[in-house]
Design a protein around this motif. Structure first.
Motif, PDB file in Angstrom:
ATOM      1  N   THR A  61      73.441 -65.409  36.628  1.00 61.89           N
ATOM      2  CA  THR A  61      73.199 -66.659  35.771  1.00 61.89           C
ATOM      3  C   THR A  61      73.992 -66.744  34.583  1.00 61.89           C
ATOM      4  OG1 THR A  61      70.882 -66.978  36.957  1.00 61.89           O
ATOM      5  CG2 THR A  61      71.490 -67.994  34.578  1.00 61.89           C
ATOM      6  N   PHE A  62      74.035 -65.546  34.020  1.00 67.53           N
ATOM      7  CA  PHE A  62      74.887 -65.472  32.575  1.00 67.53           C
ATOM      8  C   PHE A  62      76.242 -65.927  32.687  1.00 67.53           C
ATOM      9  CE2 PHE A  62      77.694 -62.831  29.975  1.00 67.53           C
ATOM     10  CZ  PHE A  62      77.643 -63.619  28.693  1.00 67.53           C
ATOM     11  N   TYR A  63      76.908 -65.244  33.831  1.00 65.01           N
ATOM     12  CA  TYR A  63      78.441 -65.459  33.898  1.00 65.01           C
ATOM     13  C   TYR A  63      78.479 -66.897  34.562  1.00 65.01           C
ATOM     14  CZ  TYR A  63      79.333 -60.486  34.674  1.00 65.01           C
ATOM     15  OH  TYR A  63      79.522 -59.144  34.378  1.00 65.01           O
ATOM     16  N   HIS A  64      77.668 -67.411  35.544  1.00 63.88           N
ATOM     17  CA  HIS A  64      77.564 -68.908  35.639  1.00 63.88           C
ATOM     18  C   HIS A  64      77.856 -69.789  34.517  1.00 63.88           C
ATOM     19  CE1 HIS A  64      76.763 -72.344  38.412  1.00 63.88           C
ATOM     20  NE2 HIS A  64      76.423 -72.966  37.398  1.00 63.88           N
ATOM     21  N   GLU A  65      76.801 -69.728  33.666  1.00 61.12           N
ATOM     22  CA  GLU A  65      76.773 -70.395  32.520  1.00 61.12           C
ATOM     23  C   GLU A  65      77.769 -70.231  31.557  1.00 61.12           C
ATOM     24  OE1 GLU A  65      74.846 -72.931  32.774  1.00 61.12           O
ATOM     25  OE2 GLU A  65      73.708 -72.213  34.614  1.00 61.12           O
ATOM     26  N   LEU A  66      78.345 -69.169  31.355  1.00 58.14           N
ATOM     27  CA  LEU A  66      79.550 -68.755  30.741  1.00 58.14           C
ATOM     28  C   LEU A  66      80.666 -69.260  30.980  1.00 58.14           C
ATOM     29  CD1 LEU A  66      81.109 -67.023  28.463  1.00 58.14           C
ATOM     30  CD2 LEU A  66      81.151 -65.212  30.276  1.00 58.14           C
ATOM     31  N   LEU A  67      80.941 -69.467  32.436  1.00 56.56           N
ATOM     32  CA  LEU A  67      82.007 -70.276  32.937  1.00 56.56           C
ATOM     33  C   LEU A  67      81.655 -71.677  32.816  1.00 56.56           C
ATOM     34  CD1 LEU A  67      82.194 -68.154  36.203  1.00 56.56           C
ATOM     35  CD2 LEU A  67      84.030 -68.464  34.682  1.00 56.56           C
ATOM     36  N   HIS A  68      80.745 -72.220  32.619  1.00 55.43           N
ATOM     37  CA  HIS A  68      80.527 -73.732  32.040  1.00 55.43           C
ATOM     38  C   HIS A  68      80.928 -73.721  30.655  1.00 55.43           C
ATOM     39  CE1 HIS A  68      78.758 -75.661  35.587  1.00 55.43           C
ATOM     40  NE2 HIS A  68      77.782 -74.941  35.461  1.00 55.43           N
ATOM     41  N   ALA A  69      80.752 -73.150  29.985  1.00 59.26           N
ATOM     42  CA  ALA A  69      81.351 -72.924  28.305  1.00 59.26           C
ATOM     43  C   ALA A  69      82.703 -72.698  28.464  1.00 59.26           C
ATOM     44  CB  ALA A  69      80.673 -71.436  27.510  1.00 59.26           C
ATOM     45  N   PHE A  70      83.237 -71.924  29.480  1.00 57.50           N
ATOM     46  CA  PHE A  70      84.972 -72.043  29.506  1.00 57.50           C
ATOM     47  C   PHE A  70      85.406 -73.379  29.893  1.00 57.50           C
ATOM     48  CE2 PHE A  70      85.031 -67.123  30.599  1.00 57.50           C
ATOM     49  CZ  PHE A  70      84.752 -66.777  29.260  1.00 57.50           C
ATOM     50  N   GLN A  71      84.723 -73.832  31.158  1.00 59.28           N
ATOM     51  CA  GLN A  71      84.891 -75.338  31.285  1.00 59.28           C
ATOM     52  C   GLN A  71      85.013 -76.284  30.079  1.00 59.28           C
ATOM     53  OE1 GLN A  71      82.344 -75.701  34.417  1.00 59.28           O
ATOM     54  NE2 GLN A  71      83.726 -75.293  36.167  1.00 59.28           N
ATOM     55  N   PHE A  72      83.921 -76.142  29.284  1.00 59.80           N
ATOM     56  CA  PHE A  72      83.736 -77.270  28.430  1.00 59.80           C
ATOM     57  C   PHE A  72      84.864 -77.033  27.377  1.00 59.80           C
ATOM     58  CE2 PHE A  72      82.163 -78.166  24.090  1.00 59.80           C
ATOM     59  CZ  PHE A  72      81.930 -79.305  24.199  1.00 59.80           C
ATOM     60  N   TYR A  73      85.198 -75.849  26.912  1.00 62.79           N
ATOM     61  CA  TYR A  73      86.148 -75.679  25.825  1.00 62.79           C
ATOM     62  C   TYR A  73      87.923 -75.848  26.416  1.00 62.79           C
ATOM     63  CZ  TYR A  73      82.797 -74.989  22.402  1.00 62.79           C
ATOM     64  OH  TYR A  73      81.685 -75.121  21.420  1.00 62.79           O
ATOM     65  N   CYS A  74      87.779 -75.603  27.800  1.00 64.35           N
ATOM     66  CA  CYS A  74      89.169 -75.880  28.012  1.00 64.35           C
ATOM     67  C   CYS A  74      89.522 -77.437  28.692  1.00 64.35           C
ATOM     68  CB  CYS A  74      89.774 -75.050  28.919  1.00 64.35           C
ATOM     69  SG  CYS A  74      88.945 -75.111  30.582  1.00 64.35           S
ATOM     70  N   GLY A  75      88.319 -78.172  28.623  1.00 63.78           N
ATOM     71  CA  GLY A  75      88.496 -79.726  28.860  1.00 63.78           C
ATOM     72  C   GLY A  75      88.438 -80.125  30.320  1.00 63.78           C
ATOM     73  N   LYS A  76      87.875 -79.005  31.075  1.00 61.77           N
ATOM     74  CA  LYS A  76      87.779 -79.411  32.616  1.00 61.77           C
ATOM     75  C   LYS A  76      86.375 -79.907  32.918  1.00 61.77           C
ATOM     76  CE  LYS A  76      88.906 -76.448  35.553  1.00 61.77           C
ATOM     77  NZ  LYS A  76      89.210 -75.360  36.730  1.00 61.77           N
ATOM     78  N   GLU A  77      86.210 -80.760  33.837  1.00 63.71           N
ATOM     79  CA  GLU A  77      84.913 -81.285  34.347  1.00 63.71           C
ATOM     80  C   GLU A  77      84.230 -80.086  34.898  1.00 63.71           C
ATOM     81  OE1 GLU A  77      84.746 -84.313  37.192  1.00 63.71           O
ATOM     82  OE2 GLU A  77      86.701 -85.214  36.254  1.00 63.71           O
ATOM     83  N   TYR A  78      82.750 -80.091  34.667  1.00 67.32           N
ATOM     84  CA  TYR A  78      81.730 -79.044  35.300  1.00 67.32           C
ATOM     85  C   TYR A  78      81.618 -79.276  36.562  1.00 67.32           C
ATOM     86  CZ  TYR A  78      79.776 -78.727  30.634  1.00 67.32           C
ATOM     87  OH  TYR A  78      79.686 -78.564  29.132  1.00 67.32           O
ATOM     88  N   SER A  79      82.066 -77.971  37.340  1.00 66.71           N
ATOM     89  CA  SER A  79      81.901 -77.532  38.413  1.00 66.71           C
ATOM     90  C   SER A  79      80.994 -76.508  38.950  1.00 66.71           C
ATOM     91  CB  SER A  79      83.401 -77.515  39.193  1.00 66.71           C
ATOM     92  OG  SER A  79      83.367 -76.961  40.455  1.00 66.71           O
ATOM     93  N   GLU A  80      79.838 -76.944  39.781  1.00 71.68           N
ATOM     94  CA  GLU A  80      79.065 -76.187  39.887  1.00 71.68           C
ATOM     95  C   GLU A  80      79.529 -74.855  40.856  1.00 71.68           C
ATOM     96  OE1 GLU A  80      76.028 -75.591  38.600  1.00 71.68           O
ATOM     97  OE2 GLU A  80      76.140 -77.076  37.122  1.00 71.68           O
ATOM     98  N   ILE A  81      80.173 -75.547  42.208  1.00 72.57           N
ATOM     99  CA  ILE A  81      80.828 -74.804  43.119  1.00 72.57           C
ATOM    100  C   ILE A  81      81.892 -73.618  42.349  1.00 72.57           C
ATOM    101  CG2 ILE A  81      82.475 -74.718  45.070  1.00 72.57           C
ATOM    102  CD1 ILE A  81      81.275 -77.460  45.670  1.00 72.57           C
TER     103      ILE A  81
END
Length: 98
Positions: A61-81
């Motif tokens: 779960t931590f890795y998953h949410e960390l990747l959402h943080a990366f997506q946010f800060y690089c301007g990508k759309e959130y992708s659950e997959i």
């Protein structure tokens, strides 16, 4: 791996907090307003029974949410997959490195 309490992403402080259970019964979530990753320790089953999550589930779960943080800060759309795939890769890497 021990999940950190605090770290930086893109120069911003990110805090990790653990809760007994999230309000929406998710494993966790990323909040881009507060720069917080929240991780649940428990999940309610459909019958209402509370199940304790394993350390492995919380790390995933931590890795998953960390990747959402990366997506946010690089301007990508959130992708659950995408986050699910890369969180699983990170977990596997961490468990099998020699």
């Amino acid at each position: 791996m021990i999940i950190p309490e605090k770290f930086k992403v893109a120069g911003f402080d990110v805090t990790v907090e653990f809760v007994d259970k999230t309000e929406d019964n998710n494993y966790g979530y990323w909040n881009d307003v507060t720069n917080t990753i929240t991780i649940a320790k428990n999940i309610s089953l459909k019958n209402g029974e509370l199940t304790v999550l394993s350390e492995r589930q919380m790390l995933n779960t931590f890795y998953h949410e960390l990747l959402h943080a990366f997506q946010f800060y690089c301007g990508k759309e959130y992708s659950e997959i995408e986050c699910n795939i890369f969180a699983n890769f990170m977990l596997e890497f961490n468990e099998t490195k020699q």
